[in-house]
Scaffold this active site. Sequence first.
Site, PDB file in Angstrom:
ATOM      1  N   CYS A 177     -16.419   1.694   0.503  1.00 40.82           N
ATOM      2  CA  CYS A 177     -15.273   0.855   0.874  1.00 40.82           C
ATOM      3  C   CYS A 177     -14.833   1.084   2.314  1.00 40.82           C
ATOM      4  O   CYS A 177     -14.132   0.247   2.873  1.00 40.82           O
ATOM      5  CB  CYS A 177     -14.122   1.065  -0.099  1.00 40.82           C
ATOM      6  SG  CYS A 177     -13.460   2.737  -0.108  1.00 40.82           S
ATOM      7  N   GLN A 188      -9.995  -4.046  -3.383  1.00 40.90           N
ATOM      8  CA  GLN A 188     -11.276  -3.567  -2.872  1.00 40.90           C
ATOM      9  C   GLN A 188     -12.380  -3.803  -3.896  1.00 40.90           C
ATOM     10  O   GLN A 188     -13.453  -4.320  -3.567  1.00 40.90           O
ATOM     11  CB  GLN A 188     -11.183  -2.069  -2.547  1.00 40.90           C
ATOM     12  CG  GLN A 188     -12.489  -1.467  -2.097  1.00 40.90           C
ATOM     13  CD  GLN A 188     -12.891  -1.883  -0.698  1.00 40.90           C
ATOM     14  OE1 GLN A 188     -12.128  -1.729   0.241  1.00 40.90           O
ATOM     15  NE2 GLN A 188     -14.092  -2.422  -0.537  1.00 40.90           N
ATOM     16  N   ARG A 245       0.875  -1.185   0.000  1.00 42.07           N
ATOM     17  CA  ARG A 245       0.000   0.000   0.000  1.00 42.07           C
ATOM     18  C   ARG A 245       0.905   1.226   0.000  1.00 42.07           C
ATOM     19  O   ARG A 245       1.722   1.412   0.916  1.00 42.07           O
ATOM     20  CB  ARG A 245      -0.917   0.025   1.223  1.00 42.07           C
ATOM     21  CG  ARG A 245      -1.632   1.355   1.377  1.00 42.07           C
ATOM     22  CD  ARG A 245      -2.748   1.334   2.391  1.00 42.07           C
ATOM     23  NE  ARG A 245      -3.900   0.638   1.877  1.00 42.07           N
ATOM     24  CZ  ARG A 245      -5.150   0.768   2.367  1.00 42.07           C
ATOM     25  NH1 ARG A 245      -5.375   1.574   3.384  1.00 42.07           N
ATOM     26  NH2 ARG A 245      -6.143   0.098   1.836  1.00 42.07           N
ATOM     27  N   HIS A 266      -7.298   0.723  -6.545  1.00 37.31           N
ATOM     28  CA  HIS A 266      -7.532  -0.106  -5.345  1.00 37.31           C
ATOM     29  C   HIS A 266      -8.182  -1.419  -5.811  1.00 37.31           C
ATOM     30  O   HIS A 266      -9.348  -1.705  -5.540  1.00 37.31           O
ATOM     31  CB  HIS A 266      -8.442   0.652  -4.376  1.00 37.31           C
ATOM     32  CG  HIS A 266      -8.418   0.128  -2.969  1.00 37.31           C
ATOM     33  ND1 HIS A 266      -7.622  -0.922  -2.562  1.00 37.31           N
ATOM     34  CD2 HIS A 266      -9.115   0.512  -1.852  1.00 37.31           C
ATOM     35  CE1 HIS A 266      -7.822  -1.144  -1.270  1.00 37.31           C
ATOM     36  NE2 HIS A 266      -8.714  -0.292  -0.826  1.00 37.31           N
ATOM     37  N   ARG A 285     -13.590  -8.434   2.115  1.00 35.72           N
ATOM     38  CA  ARG A 285     -12.163  -8.200   1.860  1.00 35.72           C
ATOM     39  C   ARG A 285     -11.363  -9.445   2.244  1.00 35.72           C
ATOM     40  O   ARG A 285     -10.458  -9.867   1.527  1.00 35.72           O
ATOM     41  CB  ARG A 285     -11.645  -7.001   2.685  1.00 35.72           C
ATOM     42  CG  ARG A 285     -12.312  -5.655   2.417  1.00 35.72           C
ATOM     43  CD  ARG A 285     -12.121  -5.162   1.008  1.00 35.72           C
ATOM     44  NE  ARG A 285     -10.743  -5.157   0.569  1.00 35.72           N
ATOM     45  CZ  ARG A 285      -9.844  -4.217   0.880  1.00 35.72           C
ATOM     46  NH1 ARG A 285     -10.193  -3.172   1.609  1.00 35.72           N
ATOM     47  NH2 ARG A 285      -8.597  -4.285   0.424  1.00 35.72           N
ATOM     48  N   ASP A 321     -17.323   7.128  -1.928  1.00 38.88           N
ATOM     49  CA  ASP A 321     -16.050   7.022  -1.196  1.00 38.88           C
ATOM     50  C   ASP A 321     -15.745   8.408  -0.631  1.00 38.88           C
ATOM     51  O   ASP A 321     -16.379   9.407  -1.028  1.00 38.88           O
ATOM     52  CB  ASP A 321     -14.952   6.555  -2.175  1.00 38.88           C
ATOM     53  CG  ASP A 321     -13.604   6.296  -1.507  1.00 38.88           C
ATOM     54  OD1 ASP A 321     -13.552   6.161  -0.265  1.00 38.88           O
ATOM     55  OD2 ASP A 321     -12.589   6.250  -2.235  1.00 38.88           O
TER      56      ASP A 321
HETATM   57  N1   CP Z   1     -11.307   0.020   2.371  1.00 38.66           N
HETATM   58  C1   CP Z   1     -10.046  -0.017   2.796  1.00 38.66           C
HETATM   59  O1   CP Z   1      -9.109  -0.243   2.035  1.00 38.66           O
HETATM   60  O2   CP Z   1      -9.912   0.221   4.126  1.00 38.66           O
HETATM   61  P1   CP Z   1      -8.565   0.412   4.918  1.00 38.66           P
HETATM   62  O3   CP Z   1      -7.973   1.731   4.510  1.00 38.66           O
HETATM   63  O4   CP Z   1      -8.970   0.395   6.360  1.00 38.66           O
HETATM   64  O5   CP Z   1      -7.636  -0.709   4.588  1.00 38.66           O
HETATM   65  N1  NVA Z   2     -10.009   6.630  -1.795  1.00 38.54           N
HETATM   66  C1  NVA Z   2      -9.677   6.239  -0.436  1.00 38.54           C
HETATM   67  C2  NVA Z   2      -9.923   4.795  -0.241  1.00 38.54           C
HETATM   68  C3  NVA Z   2      -9.705   4.326   1.162  1.00 38.54           C
HETATM   69  C4  NVA Z   2      -9.836   2.849   1.325  1.00 38.54           C
HETATM   70  C5  NVA Z   2      -8.226   6.586  -0.159  1.00 38.54           C
HETATM   71  O1  NVA Z   2      -7.384   6.387  -1.051  1.00 38.54           O
HETATM   72  O2  NVA Z   2      -7.939   7.048   0.934  1.00 38.54           O
END
Ligand code: CP
Ligand code: NVA
Length: 309
Positions: free
Chosen positions: A264, A136, A106, A133, A292, A224
């Site tokens: 999400c 997700q 990540r 992502h 997930r 989101d």
């Molecule tokens: N939806 C998602 O990726 O959540 P987190 O940021 O908690 O991993």
């Molecule tokens: N778009 C959001 C998704 C979080 C899971 C971000 O990147 O923070």
Amino acid sequence: MQLKTRHLLTIRDLDSSEIRDLVRRAAELKAALKGGGHQKSLAGKSVALIFDKPSTRTRVSFEVGVAQLGGKPLFMTSRDSQLGRDEPLKDTARVMSRYVDAMVVRTFGQNVVKDLAHWGSVPVINALTDRYHPCQVLSDLLTVQEHLGRLEGFTYAWLGDGNNMAHSWLEAAAALQLELRLACPPDFMPHEDIVAYAREQGAQITLTHDPREAIAGAQVVNTDVWASMGQEDQAGERRRAFEGFTLDAGLLSLADPAAIVLHCLPAHRGEEISEEVLEGPQSVVWDQAENRLHMQKAIMEALLAPQVS
Ligand code: CP
Ligand code: NVA
């Protein structure tokens, strides 16, 4: 299940039958877990989780998922590794590949996951970048399948920021030939190249600045946060720009009455979604979050133990 790709860096790495296979396998793993257990397909394997941004769902579902499959997860961040002291990615990639069987990453730039995949010799899984992502959206597809019985033939609506999630939905629409309507404020539209790709692949993509147009009659409604991780300093300006985009009961009443609501998470109640909708009967966000876990396991099996599924 043998995927043609060695890495999962973006949904574009998968074709439609591979996406369907992952959804099927994740559902099987979910049922097996609830029925008492399943094969330890990652026994003897180690999976590094390298996270440069915060996470609750992705981190925990990968860590628990690896453990449930009999493997060993290792969580690390740039701050507590030599990455934070500028050890080059290409060196990290090669060293990590001598220890672990996969890297779940990540980070900010998509180039980071690409470089790790290029220089390393083990599968790399994108656990969120600024651009995509994929894990997700794959588990969101599982949620749609569970609640609506299939993936095709629906109108999917995306309300809000044209961000990493929107981009992965565009690529899912491309692979599965979905109808996807995105409503975003003018300065927050998804990247044109990804929209163009989805259209070239045959997806039916509508772009608008009007959330009412996007949601009208839709069966799957998705939103989101307005300020993603790394954009916290723009939160005030974004709140102003996204005025009118809150998914509240009034807006949701324009969707198909049987529509499901996806988010999400984490959610900002009163911004992109109202408390009433998030906690309401059409919201499937807790199943979505649970999924997930099952999808991460299906992805890891497909990349690391293809003979099993
Ligand atoms: N939806 C998602 O990726 O959540 P987190 O940021 O908690 O991993
Ligand atoms: N778009 C959001 C998704 C979080 C899971 C971000 O990147 O923070």
